[in-house]
Write a protein that holds these residues in place. Structure first.
Motif, PDB file in Angstrom:
ATOM      1  N   MET A  62       5.572  34.358 -17.098  1.00  0.00           N
ATOM      2  CA  MET A  62       4.178  34.292 -17.517  1.00  0.00           C
ATOM      3  C   MET A  62       4.051  34.576 -19.012  1.00  0.00           C
ATOM      4  N   GLU A  63       4.796  35.572 -19.503  1.00  0.00           N
ATOM      5  CA  GLU A  63       4.774  35.888 -20.933  1.00  0.00           C
ATOM      6  C   GLU A  63       5.280  34.715 -21.757  1.00  0.00           C
ATOM      7  N   LYS A  76      -6.858  29.040 -24.847  1.00  0.00           N
ATOM      8  CA  LYS A  76      -7.529  29.165 -23.546  1.00  0.00           C
ATOM      9  C   LYS A  76      -6.501  29.166 -22.408  1.00  0.00           C
ATOM     10  N   GLY A  77      -5.473  28.334 -22.525  1.00  0.00           N
ATOM     11  CA  GLY A  77      -4.397  28.339 -21.536  1.00  0.00           C
ATOM     12  C   GLY A  77      -3.650  29.656 -21.542  1.00  0.00           C
ATOM     13  N   ALA A  78      -3.415  30.190 -22.744  1.00  0.00           N
ATOM     14  CA  ALA A  78      -2.729  31.479 -22.863  1.00  0.00           C
ATOM     15  C   ALA A  78      -3.563  32.585 -22.235  1.00  0.00           C
ATOM     16  N   LEU A  82      -2.363  34.988 -19.239  1.00  0.00           N
ATOM     17  CA  LEU A  82      -2.320  36.434 -19.453  1.00  0.00           C
ATOM     18  C   LEU A  82      -3.241  37.176 -18.483  1.00  0.00           C
ATOM     19  N   GLU A  83      -4.379  36.583 -18.140  1.00  0.00           N
ATOM     20  CA  GLU A  83      -5.247  37.198 -17.120  1.00  0.00           C
ATOM     21  C   GLU A  83      -4.548  37.240 -15.768  1.00  0.00           C
ATOM     22  N   ILE A  93       0.551  47.902 -19.663  1.00  0.00           N
ATOM     23  CA  ILE A  93      -0.311  47.823 -20.836  1.00  0.00           C
ATOM     24  C   ILE A  93       0.029  46.615 -21.715  1.00  0.00           C
ATOM     25  N   LYS A  94       1.271  46.174 -21.694  1.00  0.00           N
ATOM     26  CA  LYS A  94       1.695  45.081 -22.574  1.00  0.00           C
ATOM     27  C   LYS A  94       0.897  43.787 -22.364  1.00  0.00           C
ATOM     28  N   PRO A  95       0.699  43.320 -21.130  1.00  0.00           N
ATOM     29  CA  PRO A  95      -0.099  42.097 -20.974  1.00  0.00           C
ATOM     30  C   PRO A  95      -1.557  42.271 -21.415  1.00  0.00           C
ATOM     31  N   LEU A  96      -2.086  43.471 -21.268  1.00  0.00           N
ATOM     32  CA  LEU A  96      -3.451  43.726 -21.723  1.00  0.00           C
ATOM     33  C   LEU A  96      -3.546  43.611 -23.247  1.00  0.00           C
TER      34      LEU A  96
END
Length: 139
Positions: A62-63, A76-78, A82-83, A93-96
Motif C-alpha cells: 500500500m505504501e 487523490k489516488g494516493a 493511504l486511507e 502513526i506512519k500512514p497517518l
C-alpha cells in the motif's frame, strides 16, 4: 471408503496449491512493481501494485502504491490508498503522517487537521504530527 478419503485429500491439496499460487502471484506482482518504480516506469508499477493488492492486503505494498500515485501526480489516488492503509493498521502513526502530507499538497486542511489529531492521539510526543498540524496554519 478410501475413494472418499482420496477424493477429499485431492481437494485439500488443490486448495493448498491455490493458496501457494496466490502467494507466488502476489510476490511476482509486488516485486515487479518495485522494479518498475526503481526504473521510473510508474504506470506499470501502479498496475502491478494494484494487482498485488487485489490478491492480498499488505501494508508495504500500500505504501509503495501510494508513492507511485504521488510520482504520477495522482494525489487523490494516493489519498485513497493511504486511507485504506490507515483503516488496515489503525494503531500505526506512519500512514497517518503520510496521509496528512498528501492532504497538505491537496490543500484539504480540515481533513488534514483530523488526521494529525489522530496521529497526536496515538503519540503526543511525535514531533512530525505536531509539525504537520502547525504547518497547515501557515499556508
Amino acid at each position: 471408503m478410501n475413494f472418499i478419503k482420496s477424493l477429499f485429500g485431492i481437494k485439500e491439496s488443490k486448495e493448498n496449491n491455490k493458496e501457494t499460487d496466490n502467494n507466488k502471484n502476489f510476490d511476482i506482482l509486488k516485486y515487479d512493481g518495485i522494479r518498475a518504480l526503481n526504473i521510473q516506469k510508474i504506470a506499470y508499477a501502479i498496475r502491478c501494485l494494484e494487482g498485488a493488492l487485489e490478491i492480498k492486503n499488505d501494508v508495504e505494498t500500500m505504501e509503495l502504491l501510494a508513492n507511485a500515485y504521488i510520482a504520477d501526480n495522482n494525489n487523490k489516488g494516493a489519498i485513497a490508498v493511504l486511507e485504506r492503509e490507515c483503516a488496515f493498521s489503525p494503531n500505526e502513526i506512519k500512514p497517518l503522517l503520510s496521509l496528512a502530507s498528501v492532504l497538505f499538497l491537496e490543500e484539504d486542511y480540515i481533513k488534514m487537521n483530523e488526521v494529525c489529531n489522530k496521529a497526536i492521539e496515538l503519540d503526543d510526543n511525535d514531533a512530525s504530527a505536531l509539525y504537520l498540524n502547525a504547518k497547515r496554519l501557515w499556508d
